[in-house]
Design a protein around this motif. Structure first.
Motif, mmCIF file in Angstrom:
data_model
loop_
_atom_site.group_PDB
_atom_site.id
_atom_site.type_symbol
_atom_site.label_atom_id
_atom_site.label_comp_id
_atom_site.label_asym_id
_atom_site.label_seq_id
_atom_site.Cartn_x
_atom_site.Cartn_y
_atom_site.Cartn_z
ATOM 1 N N TYR A 12 49.962 65.460 36.650
ATOM 2 C CA TYR A 12 49.931 66.862 37.073
ATOM 3 C C TYR A 12 48.615 67.168 37.783
ATOM 4 N N ARG A 15 48.647 65.806 41.117
ATOM 5 C CA ARG A 15 49.774 66.324 41.922
ATOM 6 C C ARG A 15 50.658 65.174 42.424
ATOM 7 N N THR A 17 54.005 63.654 42.103
ATOM 8 C CA THR A 17 55.350 63.997 41.655
ATOM 9 C C THR A 17 56.070 62.811 41.031
ATOM 10 N N ASP A 24 57.462 62.490 32.460
ATOM 11 C CA ASP A 24 58.314 63.513 31.858
ATOM 12 C C ASP A 24 59.609 62.896 31.331
ATOM 13 N N VAL A 61 56.961 71.600 41.789
ATOM 14 C CA VAL A 61 56.726 70.986 40.479
ATOM 15 C C VAL A 61 55.372 71.443 39.953
ATOM 16 N N PHE A 62 54.426 71.636 40.850
ATOM 17 C CA PHE A 62 53.067 71.987 40.465
ATOM 18 C C PHE A 62 52.811 73.451 40.785
ATOM 19 N N SER A 65 53.513 78.109 35.834
ATOM 20 C CA SER A 65 52.951 77.937 34.495
ATOM 21 C C SER A 65 52.819 76.458 34.141
ATOM 22 N N GLY A 66 52.777 75.595 35.148
ATOM 23 C CA GLY A 66 52.741 74.159 34.925
ATOM 24 C C GLY A 66 51.606 73.676 34.051
ATOM 25 N N ASP A 67 50.399 74.195 34.269
ATOM 26 C CA ASP A 67 49.266 73.778 33.432
ATOM 27 C C ASP A 67 49.554 74.056 31.960
ATOM 28 N N VAL A 70 52.302 71.639 30.593
ATOM 29 C CA VAL A 70 51.753 70.313 30.328
ATOM 30 C C VAL A 70 50.947 70.341 29.025
ATOM 31 N N THR A 99 60.088 76.450 31.138
ATOM 32 C CA THR A 99 60.772 75.738 32.220
ATOM 33 C C THR A 99 61.846 76.632 32.830
ATOM 34 N N ASP A 102 60.177 79.187 35.084
ATOM 35 C CA ASP A 102 59.740 78.579 36.356
ATOM 36 C C ASP A 102 60.910 78.352 37.290
#
Length: 107
Positions: A12, A15, A17, A24, A61-62, A65-67, A70, A99, A102
């Motif tokens: 992440y 970056r 993918t 994941d 994907v990035f 709320s990705g941070d 993760v 998820t 997002d």
């Protein structure tokens, strides 16, 4: 599980993918295998197909709320290592909600 969660974090941050998708997938596959449920295994196949299509779609994907998501994967791995099923269930539900949010935000 913790190593896969750290792989998510590293991918992440970079970056990357492809590396993120691999970590994941590995993370979720390990959880499903540990559960030992044929029904969950079949459901997970469907979910994995959905996640894989997300990684190849225009949905970012990035970002979002990705941070946080993760970080929650790392917490989940730690919670499972501590053998705390109630906390693991709460974190899992939070991950699903994050998820979902997002995906709905970017669709």
């Amino acid at each position: 599980l913790a190593a896969l969660a750290r792989g998510l974090e590293t991918a992440y941050a970079a970056r990357d993918t492809d590396a993120f998708a691999a970590a994941d997938t590995g993370f979720h596959n390990l959880l499903v295998a540990a559960a030992g449920s044929p029904v969950l295994r079949q459901l997970a196949r469907t979910l994995q197909a959905t996640l894989q299509s997300r990684f190849r779609s225009p949905v970012p994907v990035f970002g979002g709320s990705g941070d946080e998501l993760v970080a929650r994967h790392l917490e989940l791995a730690e919670t499972i290592a501590r053998r705390d099923p109630e906390a693991a269930e709460a974190i899992s539900a939070d991950l699903v909600r994050g998820t979902r949010t997002d995906l709905l935000t970017w669709s």
